[in-house]
Design a protein around this motif. Structure first.
Motif, PDB file in Angstrom:
ATOM      1  N   LEU A 155     -43.351 -39.236  -4.868  1.00 40.39           N
ATOM      2  CA  LEU A 155     -42.613 -40.238  -3.918  1.00 40.39           C
ATOM      3  C   LEU A 155     -43.475 -41.526  -3.788  1.00 40.39           C
ATOM      4  CD1 LEU A 155     -41.856 -37.829  -1.047  1.00 40.39           C
ATOM      5  CD2 LEU A 155     -40.333 -38.825  -2.356  1.00 40.39           C
ATOM      6  N   SER A 156     -44.857 -41.400  -4.038  1.00 37.89           N
ATOM      7  CA  SER A 156     -45.674 -42.578  -3.996  1.00 37.89           C
ATOM      8  C   SER A 156     -45.072 -43.635  -5.094  1.00 37.89           C
ATOM      9  CB  SER A 156     -47.117 -42.297  -3.919  1.00 37.89           C
ATOM     10  OG  SER A 156     -47.349 -41.634  -5.134  1.00 37.89           O
ATOM     11  N   GLU A 157     -44.862 -42.818  -6.384  1.00 36.16           N
ATOM     12  CA  GLU A 157     -44.606 -43.862  -7.356  1.00 36.16           C
ATOM     13  C   GLU A 157     -43.156 -44.559  -6.853  1.00 36.16           C
ATOM     14  OE1 GLU A 157     -43.750 -43.311 -12.055  1.00 36.16           O
ATOM     15  OE2 GLU A 157     -43.992 -41.475 -10.882  1.00 36.16           O
ATOM     16  N   LEU A 158     -42.379 -44.065  -6.512  1.00 33.99           N
ATOM     17  CA  LEU A 158     -41.112 -44.695  -5.851  1.00 33.99           C
ATOM     18  C   LEU A 158     -41.111 -45.497  -4.758  1.00 33.99           C
ATOM     19  CD1 LEU A 158     -38.520 -41.597  -6.008  1.00 33.99           C
ATOM     20  CD2 LEU A 158     -38.909 -43.729  -7.729  1.00 33.99           C
ATOM     21  N   TYR A 159     -41.962 -45.193  -3.925  1.00 31.96           N
ATOM     22  CA  TYR A 159     -42.274 -46.126  -2.499  1.00 31.96           C
ATOM     23  C   TYR A 159     -43.402 -46.643  -2.195  1.00 31.96           C
ATOM     24  CZ  TYR A 159     -37.700 -43.494  -2.124  1.00 31.96           C
ATOM     25  OH  TYR A 159     -36.630 -42.757  -2.358  1.00 31.96           O
ATOM     26  N   ALA A 180     -54.013 -46.643  -9.167  1.00 33.46           N
ATOM     27  CA  ALA A 180     -53.862 -48.388  -9.565  1.00 33.46           C
ATOM     28  C   ALA A 180     -52.825 -48.976  -8.513  1.00 33.46           C
ATOM     29  CB  ALA A 180     -53.139 -48.361 -10.837  1.00 33.46           C
ATOM     30  N   ARG A 181     -51.980 -48.144  -7.908  1.00 31.24           N
ATOM     31  CA  ARG A 181     -50.991 -48.662  -6.859  1.00 31.24           C
ATOM     32  C   ARG A 181     -51.625 -48.575  -5.438  1.00 31.24           C
ATOM     33  NH1 ARG A 181     -47.929 -45.141  -9.218  1.00 31.24           N
ATOM     34  NH2 ARG A 181     -48.223 -43.294  -7.612  1.00 31.24           N
ATOM     35  N   GLU A 182     -52.472 -47.808  -5.172  1.00 33.78           N
ATOM     36  CA  GLU A 182     -53.253 -47.695  -3.767  1.00 33.78           C
ATOM     37  C   GLU A 182     -54.466 -48.333  -3.805  1.00 33.78           C
ATOM     38  OE1 GLU A 182     -50.995 -46.414  -1.756  1.00 33.78           O
ATOM     39  OE2 GLU A 182     -49.742 -45.881  -3.286  1.00 33.78           O
ATOM     40  N   ARG A 183     -55.038 -48.690  -4.797  1.00 36.06           N
ATOM     41  CA  ARG A 183     -56.301 -49.403  -4.699  1.00 36.06           C
ATOM     42  C   ARG A 183     -56.215 -50.805  -3.894  1.00 36.06           C
ATOM     43  NH1 ARG A 183     -59.097 -53.066  -8.232  1.00 36.06           N
ATOM     44  NH2 ARG A 183     -57.587 -53.309  -9.640  1.00 36.06           N
ATOM     45  N   VAL A 184     -55.242 -51.556  -3.923  1.00 42.63           N
ATOM     46  CA  VAL A 184     -55.149 -52.739  -3.289  1.00 42.63           C
ATOM     47  C   VAL A 184     -53.899 -52.563  -2.178  1.00 42.63           C
ATOM     48  CG1 VAL A 184     -56.026 -54.261  -5.093  1.00 42.63           C
ATOM     49  CG2 VAL A 184     -53.862 -53.802  -5.152  1.00 42.63           C
ATOM     50  N   ILE A 201     -44.531 -43.726   2.755  1.00 42.06           N
ATOM     51  CA  ILE A 201     -43.906 -42.326   2.803  1.00 42.06           C
ATOM     52  C   ILE A 201     -44.437 -41.427   3.841  1.00 42.06           C
ATOM     53  CG2 ILE A 201     -43.276 -41.969   0.427  1.00 42.06           C
ATOM     54  CD1 ILE A 201     -45.962 -40.174   0.013  1.00 42.06           C
ATOM     55  N   SER A 202     -43.687 -40.620   4.553  1.00 40.92           N
ATOM     56  CA  SER A 202     -43.927 -39.962   5.577  1.00 40.92           C
ATOM     57  C   SER A 202     -44.454 -38.558   5.260  1.00 40.92           C
ATOM     58  CB  SER A 202     -42.998 -40.017   6.624  1.00 40.92           C
ATOM     59  OG  SER A 202     -41.776 -39.138   6.313  1.00 40.92           O
ATOM     60  N   LEU A 203     -44.964 -37.653   6.377  1.00 42.10           N
ATOM     61  CA  LEU A 203     -45.124 -36.304   6.123  1.00 42.10           C
ATOM     62  C   LEU A 203     -43.885 -35.465   5.775  1.00 42.10           C
ATOM     63  CD1 LEU A 203     -47.531 -34.112   8.481  1.00 42.10           C
ATOM     64  CD2 LEU A 203     -45.337 -33.297   8.140  1.00 42.10           C
ATOM     65  N   ARG A 204     -42.967 -35.781   6.605  1.00 42.42           N
ATOM     66  CA  ARG A 204     -41.774 -34.946   6.620  1.00 42.42           C
ATOM     67  C   ARG A 204     -41.123 -35.459   5.221  1.00 42.42           C
ATOM     68  NH1 ARG A 204     -39.708 -32.742  11.017  1.00 42.42           N
ATOM     69  NH2 ARG A 204     -40.689 -33.326  12.937  1.00 42.42           N
TER      70      ARG A 204
END
Length: 215
Positions: free
Chosen positions: A26-30, A113-117, A35-38
């Motif tokens: 999901l993180s790759e898409l959004y 890579a996505r979440e670093r910044v 993204i949420s817990l649900r």
């Protein structure tokens, strides 16, 4: 037959892995912060209450993903340190280790890579912490090399940071590689080697503030 407790533990581990995998997808898409817990629970095929049996929050799940991403790379670096030839070929070895680690764990390194910044504050802080730890470990390796054995701690750390920044940049290049393009993979390795050699060229002439005059 397996004991009931062992069976329950195995099922618990499978659910945990499924949640982690769902979060990566999901993180790759959004993006993880969006993204949420649900969403993660639904994508994993479990009810939201099951999520809390494994993670206290989305941030805790994100921290687990960060830890896994760097554990793999750190283990490969440590294994390479046991090889005496690494010190004679540290640049080539580093490029090979980096590319193989990212290829084998593309999902995790893509997450970093996505979440670093752009990730949540807790995840960004965890990634920076892991990078700082990696700098410290690399500094210990570099301090054994000729020319910099008598450098100050700050200067060795400076060089380690240069290497890590180089590695982070090329790790992100590997993540973005299309499949079945060994030519581009070799180009990334070659670029990494050349840039690291430029850094190494400065070793001989650098004058650390407390280095001996003979360096």
């Amino acid at each position: 037959m397996p004991a009931p407790a062992a069976t329950r533990q195995a099922q618990k581990e499978r659910t945990r892995e499924t949640l982690l995998h769902a979060a990566l997808e999901l993180s790759e898409l959004y993006g993880f912060a969006q993204i949420s817990l649900r969403q993660v629970a639904r994508h994993a095929g479990v009810v939201p209450t099951a999520f809390y049996r494994h993670f206290g929050s989305m941030d805790q799940l994100g921290l687990t993903l960060v830890e896994r991403s760097f554990t793999t790379l750190r283990r490969m670096i440590r294994d390479a340190q046991r090889d005496p030839d690494v010190y004679d070929n540290i640049i080539d070895a580093s490029a090979e280790i980096l590319v193989e680690a990212v290829k084998q764990n593309r999902g995790h390194f893509g997450f970093v890579a996505r979440e670093r910044v752009g990730g949540s504050p807790a995840v960004r802080q965890a990634i920076q912490h892991e990078l700082d730890l990696f700098v410290n470990e690399l500094a210990i390796v570099l301090a054994r090399l000729p020319h910099i054995r008598t450098w100050t701690v700050d200067d060795v750390q400076m060089v380690a940071r240069l290497f890590v920044r180089n590695m982070v940049s090329h790790a992100e290049d590997v993540v973005a590689l299309p499949d079945a393009r060994p030519d581009l993979e070799e180009r990334i390795k070659d670029d990494a080697r050349r840039e690291m050699r430029v850094i190494v060229i400065g070793f001989r002439d650098w004058r650390s503030s407390t280095a001996s005059p003979g360096l």
